[in-house]
Scaffold this motif. Structure first.
Motif, PDB file in Angstrom:
ATOM      1  N   MET A   1      -4.318   6.532  -6.085  1.00  0.00           N
ATOM      2  CA  MET A   1      -3.690   7.223  -4.966  1.00  0.00           C
ATOM      3  C   MET A   1      -2.829   8.377  -5.451  1.00  0.00           C
ATOM      4  O   MET A   1      -2.571   9.305  -4.719  1.00  0.00           O
ATOM      5  CB  MET A   1      -2.818   6.261  -4.148  1.00  0.00           C
ATOM      6  CG  MET A   1      -3.570   5.194  -3.397  1.00  0.00           C
ATOM      7  SD  MET A   1      -4.977   5.815  -2.480  1.00  0.00           S
ATOM      8  CE  MET A   1      -4.156   6.853  -1.276  1.00  0.00           C
ATOM      9  N   ARG A   2      -2.378   8.290  -6.698  1.00  0.00           N
ATOM     10  CA  ARG A   2      -1.556   9.374  -7.215  1.00  0.00           C
ATOM     11  C   ARG A   2      -2.381  10.361  -8.029  1.00  0.00           C
ATOM     12  O   ARG A   2      -1.840  11.213  -8.725  1.00  0.00           O
ATOM     13  CB  ARG A   2      -0.408   8.800  -8.050  1.00  0.00           C
ATOM     14  CG  ARG A   2       0.682   8.231  -7.159  1.00  0.00           C
ATOM     15  CD  ARG A   2       1.805   7.601  -7.952  1.00  0.00           C
ATOM     16  NE  ARG A   2       3.003   7.475  -7.129  1.00  0.00           N
ATOM     17  CZ  ARG A   2       3.181   6.558  -6.198  1.00  0.00           C
ATOM     18  NH1 ARG A   2       2.219   5.693  -5.945  1.00  0.00           N
ATOM     19  NH2 ARG A   2       4.288   6.489  -5.486  1.00  0.00           N
TER      20      ARG A   2
ATOM     21  N   ALA B   1       0.834  -1.199   0.000  1.00  0.00           N
ATOM     22  CA  ALA B   1       0.000   0.000   0.000  1.00  0.00           C
ATOM     23  C   ALA B   1       0.869   1.249   0.000  1.00  0.00           C
ATOM     24  O   ALA B   1       0.596   2.213  -0.713  1.00  0.00           O
ATOM     25  CB  ALA B   1      -0.918  -0.005   1.213  1.00  0.00           C
ATOM     26  N   ARG B   2       1.937   1.216   0.780  1.00  0.00           N
ATOM     27  CA  ARG B   2       2.752   2.419   0.882  1.00  0.00           C
ATOM     28  C   ARG B   2       3.554   2.653  -0.388  1.00  0.00           C
ATOM     29  O   ARG B   2       3.728   3.797  -0.810  1.00  0.00           O
ATOM     30  CB  ARG B   2       3.630   2.327   2.118  1.00  0.00           C
ATOM     31  CG  ARG B   2       2.762   2.427   3.370  1.00  0.00           C
ATOM     32  CD  ARG B   2       3.527   2.113   4.628  1.00  0.00           C
ATOM     33  NE  ARG B   2       4.630   3.007   4.794  1.00  0.00           N
ATOM     34  CZ  ARG B   2       5.815   2.629   5.268  1.00  0.00           C
ATOM     35  NH1 ARG B   2       6.016   1.370   5.589  1.00  0.00           N
ATOM     36  NH2 ARG B   2       6.760   3.499   5.404  1.00  0.00           N
TER      37      ARG B   2
ATOM     38  N   HIS C   1      -7.463   2.745   3.472  1.00  0.00           N
ATOM     39  CA  HIS C   1      -7.847   2.065   2.231  1.00  0.00           C
ATOM     40  C   HIS C   1      -7.615   0.562   2.266  1.00  0.00           C
ATOM     41  O   HIS C   1      -8.230  -0.170   1.506  1.00  0.00           O
ATOM     42  CB  HIS C   1      -7.083   2.650   1.034  1.00  0.00           C
ATOM     43  CG  HIS C   1      -7.466   4.058   0.734  1.00  0.00           C
ATOM     44  ND1 HIS C   1      -8.686   4.391   0.209  1.00  0.00           N
ATOM     45  CD2 HIS C   1      -6.803   5.222   0.894  1.00  0.00           C
ATOM     46  CE1 HIS C   1      -8.753   5.702   0.050  1.00  0.00           C
ATOM     47  NE2 HIS C   1      -7.620   6.231   0.475  1.00  0.00           N
ATOM     48  N   VAL C   2      -6.682   0.110   3.081  1.00  0.00           N
ATOM     49  CA  VAL C   2      -6.354  -1.316   3.056  1.00  0.00           C
ATOM     50  C   VAL C   2      -6.737  -2.019   4.364  1.00  0.00           C
ATOM     51  O   VAL C   2      -7.440  -3.021   4.350  1.00  0.00           O
ATOM     52  CB  VAL C   2      -4.853  -1.530   2.756  1.00  0.00           C
ATOM     53  CG1 VAL C   2      -4.508  -3.007   2.814  1.00  0.00           C
ATOM     54  CG2 VAL C   2      -4.529  -0.965   1.382  1.00  0.00           C
TER      55      VAL C   2
ATOM     56  N   TYR D   1      -4.472  -6.818  -2.610  1.00  0.00           N
ATOM     57  CA  TYR D   1      -5.472  -6.404  -1.631  1.00  0.00           C
ATOM     58  C   TYR D   1      -6.657  -7.345  -1.732  1.00  0.00           C
ATOM     59  O   TYR D   1      -7.366  -7.352  -2.741  1.00  0.00           O
ATOM     60  CB  TYR D   1      -5.901  -4.962  -1.888  1.00  0.00           C
ATOM     61  CG  TYR D   1      -4.729  -4.017  -2.024  1.00  0.00           C
ATOM     62  CD1 TYR D   1      -3.798  -3.889  -0.982  1.00  0.00           C
ATOM     63  CD2 TYR D   1      -4.505  -3.300  -3.182  1.00  0.00           C
ATOM     64  CE1 TYR D   1      -2.706  -3.055  -1.108  1.00  0.00           C
ATOM     65  CE2 TYR D   1      -3.417  -2.456  -3.311  1.00  0.00           C
ATOM     66  CZ  TYR D   1      -2.515  -2.347  -2.273  1.00  0.00           C
ATOM     67  OH  TYR D   1      -1.440  -1.531  -2.404  1.00  0.00           O
TER      68      TYR D   1
ATOM     69  N   HIS E   1      -9.601  -7.474  -0.597  1.00  0.00           N
ATOM     70  CA  HIS E   1     -10.973  -6.975  -0.680  1.00  0.00           C
ATOM     71  C   HIS E   1     -11.236  -6.239  -1.981  1.00  0.00           C
ATOM     72  O   HIS E   1     -12.351  -5.797  -2.216  1.00  0.00           O
ATOM     73  CB  HIS E   1     -11.256  -6.054   0.503  1.00  0.00           C
ATOM     74  CG  HIS E   1     -10.307  -4.889   0.594  1.00  0.00           C
ATOM     75  ND1 HIS E   1      -8.948  -5.064   0.727  1.00  0.00           N
ATOM     76  CD2 HIS E   1     -10.516  -3.558   0.553  1.00  0.00           C
ATOM     77  CE1 HIS E   1      -8.364  -3.872   0.786  1.00  0.00           C
ATOM     78  NE2 HIS E   1      -9.290  -2.956   0.671  1.00  0.00           N
TER      79      HIS E   1
ATOM     80  N   GLY F   1       1.572   4.312  -3.025  1.00  0.00           N
ATOM     81  CA  GLY F   1       1.281   5.734  -2.904  1.00  0.00           C
ATOM     82  C   GLY F   1       0.478   6.127  -1.679  1.00  0.00           C
ATOM     83  O   GLY F   1      -0.020   7.238  -1.607  1.00  0.00           O
ATOM     84  N   CYS F   2       0.342   5.227  -0.705  1.00  0.00           N
ATOM     85  CA  CYS F   2      -0.416   5.559   0.500  1.00  0.00           C
ATOM     86  C   CYS F   2       0.525   6.071   1.586  1.00  0.00           C
ATOM     87  O   CYS F   2       1.586   5.499   1.810  1.00  0.00           O
ATOM     88  CB  CYS F   2      -1.115   4.328   1.058  1.00  0.00           C
ATOM     89  SG  CYS F   2      -2.438   3.706   0.050  1.00  0.00           S
ATOM     90  N   SER F   3       0.093   7.128   2.278  1.00  0.00           N
ATOM     91  CA  SER F   3       0.761   7.461   3.528  1.00  0.00           C
ATOM     92  C   SER F   3       0.298   6.423   4.550  1.00  0.00           C
ATOM     93  O   SER F   3      -0.562   5.601   4.258  1.00  0.00           O
ATOM     94  CB  SER F   3       0.362   8.864   3.971  1.00  0.00           C
ATOM     95  OG  SER F   3      -1.029   8.885   4.244  1.00  0.00           O
TER      96      SER F   3
ATOM     97  N   GLN G   1      -3.371   6.664   4.947  1.00  0.00           N
ATOM     98  CA  GLN G   1      -4.129   6.152   3.796  1.00  0.00           C
ATOM     99  C   GLN G   1      -4.067   4.633   3.728  1.00  0.00           C
ATOM    100  O   GLN G   1      -5.047   3.988   3.359  1.00  0.00           O
ATOM    101  CB  GLN G   1      -3.597   6.778   2.511  1.00  0.00           C
ATOM    102  CG  GLN G   1      -3.996   8.232   2.378  1.00  0.00           C
ATOM    103  CD  GLN G   1      -3.255   8.925   1.249  1.00  0.00           C
ATOM    104  OE1 GLN G   1      -2.080   8.651   1.005  1.00  0.00           O
ATOM    105  NE2 GLN G   1      -3.938   9.810   0.556  1.00  0.00           N
TER     106      GLN G   1
ATOM    107  N   HIS H   1       5.679   6.593  -0.352  1.00  0.00           N
ATOM    108  CA  HIS H   1       4.630   7.034  -1.279  1.00  0.00           C
ATOM    109  C   HIS H   1       5.062   8.258  -2.070  1.00  0.00           C
ATOM    110  O   HIS H   1       4.372   8.659  -2.993  1.00  0.00           O
ATOM    111  CB  HIS H   1       3.304   7.258  -0.548  1.00  0.00           C
ATOM    112  CG  HIS H   1       3.333   8.326   0.506  1.00  0.00           C
ATOM    113  ND1 HIS H   1       3.876   8.121   1.744  1.00  0.00           N
ATOM    114  CD2 HIS H   1       2.867   9.587   0.500  1.00  0.00           C
ATOM    115  CE1 HIS H   1       3.740   9.216   2.462  1.00  0.00           C
ATOM    116  NE2 HIS H   1       3.132  10.126   1.728  1.00  0.00           N
TER     117      HIS H   1
END
Lengths: 322, 364
Positions: free
Chosen positions: B102-103, A218-219, A231-232, B87, B89, A222-224, A227, B73
Motif C-alpha cells: 500500500m505504501r 487496514a487503515r 482491498h479488505v 486479513y 482472505h 496504509g489504506c484510505s 482502499q 494511512h
C-alpha cells in the motif's frame, strides 16, 4: 507378553435388536426420500410443465390427462419468437387457422426480443448502480461513526415497510414531471429506490459482522477508507455481494406493476409486460406464452448457476453475528 | 523515530468523557505502557495516536509536527491488535506484505523484507498459509510481523498478549522486549495486566476514567504510588489498607490502627505535614514472621486460609474484624486458626488521605 483378547461371541439376544435398528434406519431413509421427492415435484412440476408445453401445440397442451412428454414436439413457438419478429399478425391473417390446431402467433410476438433487451438493460443497470451506491453506503454505516448514522439506518429500514403499490402514484407523478414516461430510465430510477435500501440493509449486516479491528488494521497499514473497502472488505463480502446482485437482478427482472405504469411502447416495455400482453390478444396461445416464459427464466437461471456456490452463505450472511 | 506529545487532548463519545485533557510526552524510542482497567481510556488514547479516533479537543504532535488531522494511512505508525485482525482472505505472506504494498515499495524489496521479518519471528515456513490455518500464537506472530516489516516510527500495541495462554504470554513478553531493543523505535503498549506493564515498560502511565493517575518508571509506580487507585491496581494480591490515625509526639510520628502501632522512620516522617485520620497501606510482601509481640510494628492476628503459591505462601490474617493478605516464607509453618505475628518493614509503609485517597508520602 500380551494376552490376546478373548474372541467376542455375539449373544443371540442382541440380533433381533440390531435387525430392528437397521430396519428403523432404512425406514427413516425411505421416508426422507419420499418427502424430498414430493418437495421436488412440488417445486419443479410447474417449471417442467412450462418447458414441456412450450414445445407442444395448443391442442396437446389442453389434453386430459396432460402429456408430460410431448407426442408431437414442435419448435414453432420459438421459431415465431426468433425468426418472424416482423410478421404482421392480425385477426384476419391469424384466423384462417384454427388456433387450437396451433401455429397461432400473437400480434405482439415481435415485441418479445426488444422487451427482453429492455429487461436486460434495466436489470444490468439496476445491479451495477445498486453495488455502486449500496457498497459504500453500507461500509459507511457499518464502520464510520457520523452524525445522522442511526437516522440513515432507520429511514432505510422504513422504506422497506412501505408496500410498492403505495408508491406507484407518487412515482408516476415524479416520472411524468421528469419527462421519463416510456423511457427505461424511469424503471431504473424507481427500481433503485426499491432495491437499494435492501442492498444496504443486507450489506450493513455483513460488514458489521466483520470486526472493526480489520478496518483499523487496514487503515494503519496504509489504506484510505476507499482502499480499505476495496482491498479488505470487498473480497470478504463476495457472498453477500452475490446475494445482492441476484436480488436486485431478480427484483427488476420480475417487476410488473411499475413497468405497467411507466411504459407504453417497445421503447421501454420489459419482458413481463410483453408476456402479459400476449394474454390480452384476440386469441390466446398458451403454448406461445409458455415459450416466452421459458425464455424469460433463462437469464435468472444462468445467473443463479454462475453464483450457485455463494448463494446460501450470502443469504444467511449477517444473520448470526460473531 | 518519533516523540509523541499530547497537548490537552480530550475525547468525548456523546456525553461520555473517554479521555480528559491528557498531557503526555512520550520520548523517542521509549517503551511506554498505558495501564488501567477497561474503560479507562487507554485504548482510545492509542487509537488517537494511530489516527483511528478523532480528537474532541487538543492536539497530538509527532516530533514537532501537529498530526491531529492527519489520517492513519499518512502517519508512520504500525499497530498490533488484541484480536490480531489478520486479513482472513490473504496468505501470511500477503498479510505481512500488505502495508508495504500500500505504501508503494518495490516487489523485490517487499519480498526481502517479508522474508527477514518472517525469519526473525520464526514463521518463515508459514508464509503460504491462510490465517485460519494458524494457531493463536502463530497468528500473534504474523500480527507482529505485519507491524515490524514496515519499520514504523511508532509501534502501537493494543493488548497483544491477552488472547495467548499463560506460558506463551511470558515468552512473547520477552520477545517484545527484545524487539523494542533491536528496532530502536517508540513503542506504546496498552494493557490491563500489571505484570505485563511492570516487565515491559520504560515508563508506565496509569489511567482511570480518562484521567492519568500517575506516570513513572515501573519502580516509581509500584514503590511510590500517588494514590490508593494506583497502589491497589498494581500488586497481586493487592495492597492491604488499614484505617488508622497519625500520632505526633516528641518529634516522632506514629501511625496507630487499633491495637497495632508503628513508628515511621525519620525519612518518611519528614514528608508528612498532616496528622489525624489516614489509611495505612501495607503490601503483602512487606512483612516477615515475627517471634515476639513487640509494641511497635508487629501485627497480631489469627491465620485464616493458607494459600501456597509455589515459591511462597499467602496467609489470610484476621485482625480485629477485617481480613488481610500477607506473603510469608514458604518455610514458615502456619496452621489455620493459629495466632500469627507479622513484623512490617516501616520504611515501606504507604499512607493515604482517607477521603481523597491521595498519598501523603509521594506525589504532588
Amino acid at each position: 507378553m500380551t494376552t490376546a483378547a478373548p474372541a467376542l461371541s455375539k449373544p443371540a439376544a442382541i440380533d433381533p435388536w440390531r435387525r430392528k435398528a437397521r430396519l428403523a434406519e432404512w425406514g427413516q431413509r425411505a421416508v426422507l426420500l419420499v418427502a424430498s421427492l414430493l418437495v421436488l415435484a412440488y417445486a419443479l412440476g410447474p417449471v417442467v410443465w412450462l418447458v414441456v408445453s412450450s414445445v407442444e401445440d395448443e391442442a396437446e397442451i389442453v389434453s386430459v390427462p396432460p402429456h408430460w412428454l410431448p407426442r408431437r414436439p414442435t419448435l414453432q413457438n420459438y421459431r415465431a419468437i426468433f425468426e418472424t419478429p416482423e410478421k404482421t399478425v392480425t385477426y384476419e391473417t391469424s384466423s384462417h387457422k384454427d388456433p387450437a390446431a396451433g401455429g397461432y402467433i400473437p400480434s405482439t410476438a415481435k415485441n418479445l426480443l426488444p422487451g427482453m433487451a429492455n429487461s436486460l438493460e434495466v436489470a444490468f443497470a439496476v445491479v451495477v448502480l445498486n453495488l455502486l451506491v449500496g457498497v459504500p453506503a453500507a461500509y459507511a454505516i457499518a464502520k464510520i461513526r457520523f452524525y445522522g448514522r442511526s437516522a440513515a439506518v432507520y429511514s432505510i429500514l422504513a422504506t422497506r415497510v412501505v408496500p410498492d403499490i403505495a408508491l406507484v402514484v407518487p412515482f408516476f407523478l415524479i416520472v411524468k414531471k421528469l419527462g421519463l414516461v416510456d423511457n427505461i430510465l424511469s424503471l431504473i430510477v424507481t427500481y433503485l429506490a426499491i432495491t437499494v435500501p435492501f442492498t444496504v440493509f443486507v450489506l450493513v449486516g455483513y460488514f458489521e459482522a466483520l470486526p472493526d479491528e480489520l478496518d483499523k488494521a487496514a487503515r494503519v497499514d496504509g489504506c484510505s477508507r476507499w482502499q480499505a473497502l476495496r482491498h479488505v472488505f470487498l473480497p470478504l463480502a463476495v457472498p453477500s455481494l452475490v446475494a445482492v446482485v441476484l436480488f436486485s437482478f431478480l427484483a427488476s427482472w420480475n417487476e410488473f406493476l411499475l413497468a405497467l405504469m411507466f411504459t407504453q411502447t417497445t421503447a421501454s416495455q420489459t419482458l413481463p409486460i410483453v408476456v402479459a400482453s400476449f394474454a390480452s390478444d384476440f386469441t390466446i396461445s398458451f403454448s406461445f406464452i409458455n415459450a416466452a416464459g421459458v425464455i424469460a427464466v433463462v437469464p435468472p437461471i444462468l445467473l443463479a448457476l454462475v453464483f450457485e456456490r455463494y448463494i446460501v452463505s450470502g443469504l444467511t450472511a449477517g444473520a448470526v453475528k460473531g | 523515530m518519533a516523540r509523541i506529545r499530547f497537548d490537552r487532548v480530550t475525547k468525548r463519545y456523546g456525553n461520555v468523557l473517554a479521555v480528559d485533557e491528557l498531557d503526555l510526552d512520550i520520548r523517542d524510542r521509549e517503551f511506554v505502557v498505558l495501564l488501567g482497567p477497561s474503560g479507562c481510556g487507554k485504548t482510545t488514547t492509542l487509537n488517537m495516536i494511530a489516527g483511528l479516533e478523532e480528537l474532541s479537543a487538543g492536539d497530538i504532535y509527532f516530533d514537532d509536527d501537529i498530526v491531529t488531522f492527519v489520517p492513519p494511512h499518512k502517519r508512520d505508525v504500525a499497530m498490533v491488535f488484541q484480536s490480531y485482525a489478520l486479513y482472513p482472505h490473504k496468505t501470511v505472506r500477503d498479510n505481512i506484505a500488505f502495508g508495504l504494498k500500500m505504501r508503494g515499495h518495490r516487489a523485490t524489496e517487499i519480498e526481502q523484507r517479508v522474508r527477514d521479518a518472517a525469519e526473525r519471528l520464526r514463521i518463515a515456513d508459514l508464509l503460504d498459509r491462510k490465517p485460519s490455518q494458524l494457531s493463536g500464537g502463530q497468528r500473534q506472530r504474523v500480527a507482529l510481523g505485519r507491524a515490524i516489516v514496515r519499520q514504523p516510527a511508532v509501534f502501537l500495541m493494543d493488548e497483544p498478549l491477552s488472547n495467548l495462554d499463560a506460558a506463551l504470554r511470558i515468552s512473547t513478553r520477552a520477545e517484545i522486549k527484545a524487539l523494542h531493543q533491536s528496532m530502536r523505535t517508540t513503542f506504546v503498549y496498552v494493557t490491563h495486566d500489571q505484570a505485563e506493564a511492570l516487565t515491559l515498560a520504560d515508563r508506565i502511565v496509569v489511567m482511570r476514567d480518562g484521567l492519568v493517575q500517575q506516570t513513572g518508571t515501573p519502580d516509581d509506580i509500584y514503590e511510590r504510588p500517588h494514590n490508593t487507585f494506583v497502589a491497589s491496581f498494581l500488586g497481586n494480591p493487592p495492597i492491604n489498607y488499614l484505617p488508622g490515625a497519625l500520632d505526633r509526639s516528641n518529634g516522632t510520628v506514629r501511625v496507630r490502627c487499633g491495637d497495632f502501632a508503628a513508628t515511621l522512620p525519620p525519612a518518611l516522617a519528614a514528608k508528612l505535614s498532616a496528622s489525624g485520620d489516614v489509611l495505612l497501606g501495607i503490601r503483602p510482601e512487606d512483612v516477615t514472621g515475627a517471634a515476639l509481640a513487640l509494641a511497635d510494628g508487629v501485627i497480631a492476628g489469627r491465620v485464616g486460609a493458607i494459600l501456597p503459591s509455589g515459591s511462597d505462601q499467602y496467609l489470610e490474617i484476621r485482625v480485629g474484624e477485617a481480613d488481610y493478605f500477607f506473603r510469608v516464607d514458604k518455610k514458615a509453618h502456619y496452621r489455620s486458626g493459629d495466632a500469627a505475628l507479622l513484623a512490617l518493614d516501616p520504611t515501606r509503609l504507604h499512607l493515604f488521605d482517607r477521603s481523597s485517597g491521595r498519598s501523603l508520602l509521594y506525589g504532588a
